[in-house]
Structure formats: structure tokens, C-alpha cells
Design an enzyme around this catalytic site. Structure first.
Site, PDB file in Angstrom:
ATOM      1  N   SER A  42      14.006   6.573 -12.999  1.00  0.00           N
ATOM      2  CA  SER A  42      12.945   7.273 -13.725  1.00  0.00           C
ATOM      3  C   SER A  42      12.740   8.681 -13.167  1.00  0.00           C
ATOM      4  CB  SER A  42      11.651   6.459 -13.621  1.00  0.00           C
ATOM      5  OG  SER A  42      10.533   7.269 -13.733  1.00  0.00           O
ATOM      6  N   SER A  43      12.703   8.778 -11.832  1.00  0.00           N
ATOM      7  CA  SER A  43      12.460  10.086 -11.211  1.00  0.00           C
ATOM      8  C   SER A  43      13.609  11.051 -11.459  1.00  0.00           C
ATOM      9  CB  SER A  43      12.271   9.934  -9.708  1.00  0.00           C
ATOM     10  OG  SER A  43      11.126   9.181  -9.445  1.00  0.00           O
ATOM     11  N   TYR A  80       7.924  15.777   1.015  1.00  0.00           N
ATOM     12  CA  TYR A  80       7.710  17.082   0.382  1.00  0.00           C
ATOM     13  C   TYR A  80       7.575  16.946  -1.125  1.00  0.00           C
ATOM     14  CZ  TYR A  80       8.789  18.978   4.912  1.00  0.00           C
ATOM     15  OH  TYR A  80       8.758  19.262   6.244  1.00  0.00           O
ATOM     16  N   ARG A 107       1.095   0.794  15.289  1.00  0.00           N
ATOM     17  CA  ARG A 107       0.800   0.623  13.873  1.00  0.00           C
ATOM     18  C   ARG A 107       1.367  -0.701  13.370  1.00  0.00           C
ATOM     19  NH1 ARG A 107       5.037   4.936  11.217  1.00  0.00           N
ATOM     20  NH2 ARG A 107       4.140   4.152   9.290  1.00  0.00           N
ATOM     21  N   ASP A 154       7.472  21.913 -25.877  1.00  0.00           N
ATOM     22  CA  ASP A 154       7.458  20.569 -25.292  1.00  0.00           C
ATOM     23  C   ASP A 154       8.482  20.569 -24.161  1.00  0.00           C
ATOM     24  OD1 ASP A 154       7.567  17.655 -24.869  1.00  0.00           O
ATOM     25  OD2 ASP A 154       6.520  17.546 -26.778  1.00  0.00           O
ATOM     26  N   SER A 185      -2.625  26.499  -5.325  1.00  0.00           N
ATOM     27  CA  SER A 185      -2.458  27.932  -5.588  1.00  0.00           C
ATOM     28  C   SER A 185      -3.172  28.341  -6.876  1.00  0.00           C
ATOM     29  CB  SER A 185      -0.973  28.285  -5.700  1.00  0.00           C
ATOM     30  OG  SER A 185      -0.310  28.004  -4.498  1.00  0.00           O
ATOM     31  N   TRP A 230       7.453   0.415   4.259  1.00  0.00           N
ATOM     32  CA  TRP A 230       8.139   1.140   3.175  1.00  0.00           C
ATOM     33  C   TRP A 230       9.515   1.613   3.609  1.00  0.00           C
ATOM     34  CZ3 TRP A 230       8.903   6.525   1.477  1.00  0.00           C
ATOM     35  CH2 TRP A 230       8.817   7.443   2.507  1.00  0.00           C
ATOM     36  N   HIS A 248      14.080  13.504  12.764  1.00  0.00           N
ATOM     37  CA  HIS A 248      12.881  13.536  13.610  1.00  0.00           C
ATOM     38  C   HIS A 248      12.036  12.280  13.410  1.00  0.00           C
ATOM     39  CE1 HIS A 248      10.758  16.000  10.244  1.00  0.00           C
ATOM     40  NE2 HIS A 248      10.455  14.746  10.106  1.00  0.00           N
ATOM     41  N   HIS A 249      12.410  11.447  12.427  1.00  0.00           N
ATOM     42  CA  HIS A 249      11.765  10.136  12.289  1.00  0.00           C
ATOM     43  C   HIS A 249      12.445   9.103  13.169  1.00  0.00           C
ATOM     44  CE1 HIS A 249       9.422  11.380   8.717  1.00  0.00           C
ATOM     45  NE2 HIS A 249      10.464  12.151   8.485  1.00  0.00           N
ATOM     46  N   HIS A 268      12.468  11.976   4.168  1.00  0.00           N
ATOM     47  CA  HIS A 268      11.783  13.217   4.533  1.00  0.00           C
ATOM     48  C   HIS A 268      11.584  14.148   3.342  1.00  0.00           C
ATOM     49  CE1 HIS A 268       9.651  15.691   7.209  1.00  0.00           C
ATOM     50  NE2 HIS A 268      10.195  16.706   6.585  1.00  0.00           N
ATOM     51  N   THR A 294       5.186  26.909   5.896  1.00  0.00           N
ATOM     52  CA  THR A 294       3.882  26.305   5.608  1.00  0.00           C
ATOM     53  C   THR A 294       2.766  27.210   6.100  1.00  0.00           C
ATOM     54  OG1 THR A 294       4.310  24.941   7.549  1.00  0.00           O
ATOM     55  CG2 THR A 294       4.433  23.851   5.437  1.00  0.00           C
ATOM     56  N   GLU A 336      11.208  13.154   0.494  1.00  0.00           N
ATOM     57  CA  GLU A 336      10.193  12.451  -0.296  1.00  0.00           C
ATOM     58  C   GLU A 336       8.777  12.903   0.069  1.00  0.00           C
ATOM     59  OE1 GLU A 336      10.343  10.309  -2.830  1.00  0.00           O
ATOM     60  OE2 GLU A 336       8.190   9.923  -2.855  1.00  0.00           O
ATOM     61  N   LYS A 366       2.139  29.776   3.570  1.00  0.00           N
ATOM     62  CA  LYS A 366       1.339  29.295   2.458  1.00  0.00           C
ATOM     63  C   LYS A 366      -0.151  29.252   2.819  1.00  0.00           C
ATOM     64  CE  LYS A 366       2.848  26.918  -0.792  1.00  0.00           C
ATOM     65  NZ  LYS A 366       3.395  27.975  -1.628  1.00  0.00           N
ATOM     66  N   HIS A 403       0.837  -1.201   0.000  1.00  0.00           N
ATOM     67  CA  HIS A 403       0.000   0.000   0.000  1.00  0.00           C
ATOM     68  C   HIS A 403       0.873   1.252   0.000  1.00  0.00           C
ATOM     69  CE1 HIS A 403      -3.079   2.874   1.192  1.00  0.00           C
ATOM     70  NE2 HIS A 403      -2.366   3.194   2.241  1.00  0.00           N
TER      71      HIS A 403
END
Lengths: 236, 537
Positions: B174-175, B262, B455, B109, B273, B144, B307-308, B258, B333, B260, B336, B79
Site C-alpha cells: 500500500s505504501s 523519518y 524496556r 487530483d 512549516s 515491532w 546506530h540501533h 531508520h 534538523t 521509517e 529546520k 501498540h
């Protein structure tokens, strides 16, 4: 897109130009060719892989409880009876750094459209690169004969072998790819494909001498990475 | 404005290869964008079904129907991987990014169209590898985060984890190619007058995201390579027994992980926006602040990763630093959120489906942001770590918020992409069903986490029973909403009316609204020239 955009604004060259553009809200980066931009961006990304490997190597070197093998003894070669520490690595480093010099000459003669000299220096660079990879193969063979494996070695911490093969392998792969492209570009220059704007076989784009500089960026990067590997792996 | 004149001049705008060649060999940013969106829909069905299985199992205490507990772990892992790498990223970065970045900056293009093609097909290959990983020898049940020792050869023998690692390697390649393509396109291919400080905020968001990908993915790739050699070649980078350091993996993973999150949410900022500005009929409040807030979030996002890892035994000074750095992210944030609200303030607001989803996004993002500020504190996180409080937090702030942004972007742009009008009433029902569903699904998980429910465990004590049932009911409501979304797609393409080139009226001021709907295969014969923030006005 055409070279001269209507409404383009005169601006200073180089970094100053970028800063001036950006701060005055003009068009930034208009003078940077796409291929060169792409290479810079790619190298930025590649830096992070090498950084990741080198930092991991330093971490495991600190975390392992087994003493680190005596690096300067392992990488010593006996020339005329007396073992000289790091002699092979010193020669390899010298060769690779010299090849950066010849690469610069190739770029210079490329922009002067001096085909013969460009080819000459590209080939010399390629030979230096191939020599480097050859010496690295020799070094790998010697270490493997001495019993160094990714999972262990007779001299000390197992991480010595795993870090060594991973880092120098990844770097050697970069050099090998660079040598292939040096030969490829040298052939293109030799056939005059950048003078008569022949379209590429795979990309069907018209080549320009700028590609020599783009390749040079890659080559200098690989060279620079070696300096760090040399400092952190062999000298530490 | 000179956009769209090409069609009137009767050139061959619509000449393109047909049949499978059009798609397999495609170098057209719109076709590749469409393929990304289709891939993301397929992966969404798979990843969504997995979350359905999770919620079915957790509906009541005791094991319901899952006998093989590894299977539950595989569902959790699959998932996460599917949703992160194959749903949200392809939809926002690959899909909307490919479709609208060139249109918005007035480029014909992408800078490297063939590289664009291989970016997409690498991702398709990665998806197949990931599915293979779920089906061989029990699958990868690592979560993950793929932490060793759980992910090493002792606890996951067999090729499942190796397939997963290869899948991430390929998806990462790819990314990176995609990121290089976007950066060069945005820096070099803007139309005359489209300065950096006039780019639409969606383009800014893709630019920032591309840099995050460029710098984060290589670190994941390096870590994965070492995990692969640990599993297969006997190295001991992450093995305590061999003198390695499992915490090293966590540092490398979260240095990628982390940024990721964002990568997932920042393109959503861009979409929101555009949508809010369009339907408030006002330019975005504080344009430069909004743009540089994203840049700031991106930069600081690289220095908060630990922080993880508050519970792994970092020393107090390190944790103090990571608490401080993490809390600082609340500032941009906040900029925003308040700028979006200020954009709406005094505007002539309309509420079609995209605007409703945008408002839903703001609500979810604020809830998740507030719990994020709480979780950033090392002391409190010691209690909350690995509980459902964290699950609720990141689903609010990043996962569901990103999905709402995707829906918002979908309804906003589907007219431009397909040339057809979506059914407005059904779309509004979709919004309310989905919004209610996900809140019923995730809000109770805060309570479960506060009460200490861990979890990634398929069973729980009776005391957690009630809210788990509520949460599962919410999941089914959200599931029905998603089925409705697929019905809406079908309805749009089967009976949607044709739309104008600018279906949203005076509020839609970006360049994509100046070309026909659907956008022609080749956009510009002559480049548009811009002199303001609102070129289409």
C-alpha cells in the site's frame, strides 16, 4: 492535462533539460509521461528488493560454517558424455540478453507505428522470455531431483538451496509477469488499439505506443538484474 | 487568480456517486484522504488503549493484573505497529497528503486515482490482518523489530507472527503504491508556474517521504520474506544453528526502520512549516534551506541505521562511522528548528490551536533531538540501550512530536476539509491537557532509563516505583485529552459554524485557501497559474 501547457518554456531534451530546469527553477519533468515516470520509480523500488536478497545471500554465504557447494559442478550438464560447467546458465543468459535486443527493436518499430514489425518483435521477445523461464523450470527440476531443498542439500551449506530458490524464483516470477504483459501489449498493437485510441478494458485510458517503451524499461531491468544474479550466484 | 471560478460558472462540481459506492469505489483524492484519516482515528483508539494497558500495568511494582506475560508483549508490539503503520502514516501521508498535495500544487487530483483507491483498501486489509495476529494463539509478542530468534518458529509457534508479517507485507505494498502516486503527481502535475522551488514545504515533505518509503519498504519486504521462509519452509537465513546470521535481520530491519522514523516525522515538518508561516504572517524563513534540509535528512537517514545496533558487536570502526553519520543529521534538523524560530521572529504572531500545537511540536522535538544526540554516541548508548531512556527519547522526538503535528494539521485544515469551524476554546484546552499529559508521561522516563530500568518488561524493582506512577498519571491525562479531541470532532461536525474559503487571513498563502470550504468534490475546471511562492496572496 493537455500536452501544450500555456506558458510552457522551451527547453533542451533529456537529462540536460531536467538539470537546466531544476537549476533555473523552471518546471522540471514536464516532458516525462506519467506512465514512464511511474515505471522508473517502481524499478528504483524493485532494485532495493533484489539488492536486499543478493546482499542477504552474500551474508549467509559468509556466515555459514559449512562449505559452499561446488556451484559450477552442480550447474553442469552432460552433453555427449562430458559435463560442461554452467552450460545451461550460459544459454539462459544468452537468450535473455538477446531478448533485450529484440525488445529494443519492438520499441523502435512501435514509435514508427509499424504495427506488424512491433508485434513480431514483441512476440519474439516473449518467446525468448518463455524459453528462459522454461529452462529455469528445467534447472529447478534437476536440482530438486538431486535433492536440493530450501532447508538443505547433499552438497554443502543449506543456504545454497534457500538463496537459490528465493533469488531465481523471484527473478523468474518477474520474467513470467513480463512475458504475460508482452503478449497482452502485442495483442493490443495487433488490434491497432494504439492507432485508433481504443480505451483500455480495465483502466479506460487511451493507450499509446509509449507503453511499449514503458514495458521495455521493465524488461531491460529484469535482464540487468539477471546479469547480477549470474555474476554473484553462478560465477562466484 | 482563477481558482474556484468553476463553481461560479455553474458546472457540475458536486456530482459524485452517493452511498457506499462513493467510498468503496472512490477515486477522489479528498474522499480517499478522509478515509485515511478515519482509519487512523480507529487505529488510534486501538493503539492508544494498548498503551493505556501498558501504563496501568506499570503504575506500581509487581504484576498488577496481567497474568499472561506474553499478553504484555503483545500489547507492546501491537501498540507500536498500530501507531507507526496505521495511525501516524495514514494520517499524515495518506490523509493530509492526499487531501492537500493536489490542492497545494493546483492539480485536479492525484496522477493515478485508481491506484490511490487500492492503496487505501490494501491498508484497511492490512489492519484487519494485524488485528487477527493479536487474537490468534497468544498473539505476536516480538516487539515491532521482530528480531529472530524471538520471532522464529521455536519461540513463536502458531500463525500469529505470520499474520503480522503478512500484514506488514500488505501495508508495505500500500505504501509503495502511494509513494509512486505522490512522486508522479508532484513531479508531473504541478500547475503552470508552480515550479519545484515554489512548492509549499508540505509538498516538499511529502515528496521526500515518498522517496523514503519507495526505497525503505522493499528492504523490509525482502527481510520479512526471508523470516517467513525461516518460519515455515525450514530455511536458515537468520538461524545461527543452521549457519545463518540473526544480525543480518537487524541490518535489513534497521535499513528500513531508520528511514521509517523519518517517514513518520518529515510530513510533520511540512505541516509545522505551513502553520508557523501562516500564523506568523511571514513566509517561511530560508525556504530553500528548509526544503533541502528535508532532502538531506532523507538521504543521510539511509546511512545511519546501525546506530540501533551498537550492542550487537559491530567493530569499533563501523561504530565510529555510524556515530559520525548520525551526529551529522543534527545539522539539517538544527537548520529546520532555527528557521522555524526565525520565521516567528518579528512576525505578527497569533496563537490559535494549530499554532499552539506547532510550538508544542518544536519543544518536544528539541527535547527528543537533544537526547538523540546523546544516544548517537556508541559508548553512551551501551549503557542506555534498551532502557526507558530510549523509550523517552523516541516518544519525544518522533511519536508524540508527530502526533502534535497531526493535531496541528487537523485544526489548521479541518475548516477546509469539513467547511466548519472547530471550537477554539475547547481546542486550546485540548492542547494544554495533551501537552501537559505527554510531558508528565514521558519526561520521568528519562530518569527511569538513567537509573537502568529496561524496556518491554511488565515488572520492576521497587526503586523505580515513584516515577512510574507519575508517568502513568501523565498517561491518563493524555488519555482524557484524547477523549476531549473526539468530543471536539463531534462538536465541530454537529454545531461548528461555516467558515470562509480563507479562514486564516493574510498569512495563509497556499493554493488550498483559494478554493471554497469545504473544498469542492472536483477542484479545478481551469488550472490556477502561479507566479510566486505565495500564490494565494
Amino acid at each position: 492535462m493537455s500536452e501544450s501547457t500555456p506558458g510552457a518554456i522551451m527547453r533542451p531534451d533529456g537529462v540536460e533539460g531536467v538539470i537546466a530546469d531544476w537549476s533555473s527553477d523552471q518546471r522540471a519533468f514536464k516532458k516525462v509521461p506519467w506512465g514512464k515516470a511511474m515505471m522508473w520509480i517502481f524499478l528504483l523500488s524493485d532494485t532495493f528488493i533484489f539488492g536486499c536478497f543478493l546482499l542477504s545471500y552474500m551474508t549467509v554465504r559468509m556466515s555459514t560454517t559449512v562449505p559452499w557447494p561446488p556451484v559450477s559442478d552442480i550447474f553442469a550438464l552432460s552433453l555427449g558424455g562430458e559435463p560442461i560447467p554452467l552450460i545451461l546458465i550460459a544459454i539462459m543468459t544468452f537468450v535473455l540478453i538477446t531478448s533485450s535486443g529484440t525488445m529494443v527493436l519492438a520499441v523502435n518499430y512501435g514509435y514508427r507505428r509499424d504495427r506488424a514489425k512491433t508485434v513480431l518483435y514483441l512476440i519474439i521477445t516473449a518467446i525468448f522470455g518463455a524459453t528462459f523461464v522454461g529452462m529455469q523450470a528445467f534447472e529447478w527440476t534437476k536440482l530438486i531431483m538431486d535433492g536440493v531443498r530450501p532447508w538443505g542439500n547433499p552438497f554443502g551449506a543449506a543456504q545454497f538451496g534457500s538463496s537459490f530458490f528465493m533469488i531465481t524464483g523471484f527473478h523468474g516470477f518477474h520474467v513470467s509477469v513480463g512475458v504475460l504483459f508482452l503478449i497482452l501489449i502485442a495483442r493490443k498493437v495487433w488490434k491497432g488499439e494504439f492507432d485508433n485510441e481504443t480505451r483500455g478494458f480495465f483502466t479506460s485510458q487511451k493507450g499509446r505506443y509509449e507503453i511499449v517503451e514503458t514495458l521495455g524499461l521493465y524488461w531491460h531491468f529484469v535482464d540487468l538484474v539477471w546479469v547480477f544474479i549470474f555474476a554473484f550466484f553462478y560465477l562466484w | 487568480m482563477r481558482v474556484g471560478q468553476g463553481v461560479a460558472m455553474g458546472n457540475n462540481h458536486e456530482v459524485h456517486p452517493s452511498g457506499w459506492r462513493r467510498w468503496l469505489y472512490s477515486t477522489n483524492h479528498k474522499d480517499i484522504g478522509t478515509m485515511y484519516i478515519v482509519l487512523s482515528l480507529i487505529a488510534a483508539i486501538l493503539g492508544g488503549s494498548m498503551s493505556g494497558i501498558i501504563r496501568l500495568e506499570l503504575m506500581f511494582p509487581e504484576l498488577q493484573f496481567i497474568q499472561d506475560l506474553q499478553f504484555y508483549n503483545v500489547m507492546v508490539t501491537g501498540h507500536a505497529f498500530l501507531m507507526v503503520f496505521f495511525v501516524v502514516m495514514p494520517a499524515m501521508f495518506g490523509g493530509f497528503g492526499n487531501w492537500f498535495v493536489p490542492l497545494m500544487i493546483g492539480a485536479p487530483d492525484m496522477a493515478f486515482p485508481r491506484m490511490n483507491n487500492i492503496s487505501f483498501w490494501l491498508l484497511a486489509a492490512a489492519l484487519i490482518l494485524l488485528l487477527l495476529s493479536a487474537f490468534v494463539q497468544g498473539g505476536a509478542g516480538t516487539g515491532w523489530t521482530v528480531y529472530p530468534p524471538l520471532s522464529n518458529a521455536d519461540y513463536h509457534p502458531g500463525p500469529a507472527v505470520d499474520f503480522g508479517i503478512l500484514s506488514l507485507h500488505v501495508a508495505g505494498a500500500s505504501s509503495i503504491l502511494g509513494a509512486i502516486n505522490f512522486i508522479v503527481t508532484i513531479l508531473n502535475m504541478r500547475a503552470p508556474g508552480m515550479t519545484i522551488h515554489r512548492m509549499p514545504l508540505f509538498v516538499w515533505s511529502i515528496l521526500v517521504t515518498a522517496f523514503l518509503l519507495l526505497l525503505a519498504i522493499p528492504v523490509l519486504a525482502g527481510g520479512l520474506t526471508m523470516l517467513l521462509t525461516d518460519r515455515n519452509f525450514g530455511t536458515t537465513f537468520f538461524e545461527v544453528a543452521g549457519g545463518g546470521d540473526p544480525i543480518l535481520w537487524q541490518h535489513l530491519f534497521w535499513f528500513f526502520g531508520h528511514p521509517e522514523v523519518y517517514i513518520i516525522i518529515i510530513p510533520g515538518f511540512g505541516i509545522i512549516s505551513q502553520v508557523i508561516s501562516t500564523f506568523s504572517k511571514k513566509p517561511v524563513f530560508g525556504y530553500l534551506g528548509m526544503a533541502y534540509a528535508m532532502v538531506f535528512i532523507g538521504v543521510v537517514g539511509f546511512v545511519v541505521w546501525a546506530h540501533h545496533m551498537y550492542t550487537v558487536g559491530l567493530d569499533a570502526d563501523s561504530r565510529a562511522y555510524f556515530v559520525g553519520a548520525t551526529l551529522i543529521i543534527a545539522v539539517p534538523t538544527g537548520v529546520k528548528i532555527f528557521s522555524w524560530l526565525a520565521t516567528m521572529w518579528g512576525g505578527s504572531i497569533e496563537f490559535p490551536a494549530p499554532m499552539m500545537f506547532a510550538c508544542g511540536f518544536i519543544f518536544l522535538f528539541v527535547v527528543g533531538g537533544v537526547t538523540g544526540v546523546a544516544l548517537a554516541n556508541s559508548g553512551m548508548d551501551l549503557a542506555w540501550h534498551d532502557t526507558y531512556f530510549v523509550v523517552a527519547h523516541f516518544h519525544y522526538v518522533m511519536a508524540i512530536a508527530a502526533v502534535l503535528a497531526i493535531f496541528s494539521g487537523y485544526y489548521y485544515w479541518i475548516g477546509k476539509m469539513s467547511g466548519r469551524q472547530y471550537p477554539e476554546k475547547l481546542a486550546k484546552i485540548h492542547f494544554w491537557l495533551f501537552f501537559a499529559g505527554v510531558n508528565i508521561l514521558f519526561f520521568p522516563q528519562h530518569f527511569l532509563g538513567m537509573a537502568g530500568m529496561p524496556r518491554r518488561i511488565p515488572d520492576y524493582p521497587d526503586s523505580y516505583a515513584g516515577w512510574n506512577l507519575v508517568s502513568s498519571v501523565g498517561a491518563f491525562v493524555a488519555g482524557i485529552a484524547t477523549l476531549l479531541f473526539f468530543f471536539i470532532i463531534w462538536k465541530t461536525f454537529s454545531s461548528g459554524g461555516k467558515v470562509q474559503s480563507n479562514q486564516w487571513g493574510p498569512g495563509a498563502t497556499t493554493l488550498e485557501w483559494t478554493v471554497d470550504s469545504p473544498a469542492p468534490f472536483h477542484t479545478h475546471e481551469e488550472l490556477p497559474v502561479t507566479n510566486s511562492h505565495m500564490p494565494a496572496e
